[in-house]
Design an enzyme around this catalytic site. Structure first.
Site: not given
Length: 321
Positions: A203, A206, A268
């Site tokens: 993301n 991050e 996920d």
């Protein structure tokens, strides 16, 4: 002429996927708030009316892979406790194969909801986190590469011990040697370890941590990440801002969510959809579009959730008409 988005999703069936990562149990509690807590007026008193258990972390990646029509086997660590047994039970019920080494305690994420409101989260099993034991690492590696004939291997890092050492790097290197495509969701401290994978998905926040910046746009963050990632393809998820992808130039694929209920597990879903799409010969941009559709459906559901290929195809068709 390339395949359409629907043709790509239809090709998910039969893809053989191994998922390696931090396995967790998601425990959702549902209740009603009628008054403040008489023991602490700064908090609510929630009367629990129901609960459910879902696969979390890498196990949720495996669940998404399976529900989208592919074959799924998950590898990781669970404790010798009731929570670990519950994960095995859920895997079996969903047709997900598994091979688990043993850790001290199973990781559990317990979330409390009242209606559509997310009240709190309690984490269990994280006090005892340690790097994976060398023996279990070798056992899991042997199991992954012992005749499973995986088309794709996904590595899902939640910083719960499995990739604290060089285990992930060794799996990626062996998969590359065997010409198996690898897809990863690294955290900032494992980005360098995973940079030899075929695809990395992280993301925006991050990404900022990886490049050591605070106020960079997603597009500029992507430019800096590409400089660090060898020849890997990178996807940068930006929540309501969609997905940023590099395909000779930088493209932003808008989100397809119609409403937002719960973002838990959306990453996920994105990772699973990207892996299956790219293996099914989607272009980088087509894969991002499919992943955005998939995540859009997932976040409309409460708690950690999966979606089926039928739901995904239906949503794509609705958007195209």
């Amino acid at each position: 002429m390339g395949k359409s988005l629907i043709e790509i999703v239809e090709n998910f069936k039969g893809i053989n996927v191994g998922v390696l990562g931090d396995v967790m149990l998601d425990h959702s509690l549902f209740g009603v708030i009628e008054r403040l807590n008489p023991e602490n007026s700064a908090s609510h008193l929630v009367k629990i009316t129901g609960q459910n258990f879902m696969l979390g972390g890498a196990a949720n990646v495996a669940a998404n892979v399976k529900s989208l029509g592919a074959k799924s086997t998950v590898y990781g660590l669970v404790g010798g406790d009731n929570q670990g047994d519950k994960i095995k039970e859920l895997c079996g019920a969903q047709g997900i194969k598994y091979y688990f080494g043993k850790c001290e305690d199973t990781i559990v994420k317990q979330r409390v909801f009242s209606g559509n409101h997310y009240i709190s989260r309690n984490d269990f099993g994280e006090i005892s986190i340690k790097p994976i034991d060398g023996g279990y690492a070798q056992e899991i590696s042997d199991q992954i590469f012992s005749g499973n004939n995986f088309d794709v291997i996904i590595l899902s890092d939640y910083q719960k011990g499995l990739f604290l050492n060089d285990f992930g790097e060794r799996i990626i290197a062996e998969a590359t040697r065997r010409k198996i495509k690898t897809f990863t969701a690294p955290k900032p401290n494992t980005f360098q370890k995973f940079k030899e994978a075929d695809v990395l998905c992280l993301n925006h926040n991050e990404g900022l941590d990886v490049i050591g910046r605070k106020n960079f746009s997603a597009e500029n963050t992507m430019i800096e990440l590409k400089k660090l990632s060898c020849d890997s393809q990178i996807y940068l998820t930006c929540g309501e801002g969609g997905i940023v992808v590099y395909d000779g130039g930088i493209h932003t694929i808008s989100t397809r969510a119609r409403k937002l209920s719960e973002v838990t597990g959306a990453g996920d879903t994105v990772l699973s959809a990207l892996a299956l799409s790219l293996y099914s010969e989607a272009s980088y941009i087509q894969a991002a579009k499919i992943a955005n559709y998939a995540a859009g459906i997932a976040v409309e559901k409460t708690g950690t959730s999966t979606l089926t290929s039928e739901e995904l195809i239906a949503r794509i068709k609705e958007d195209l008409t």
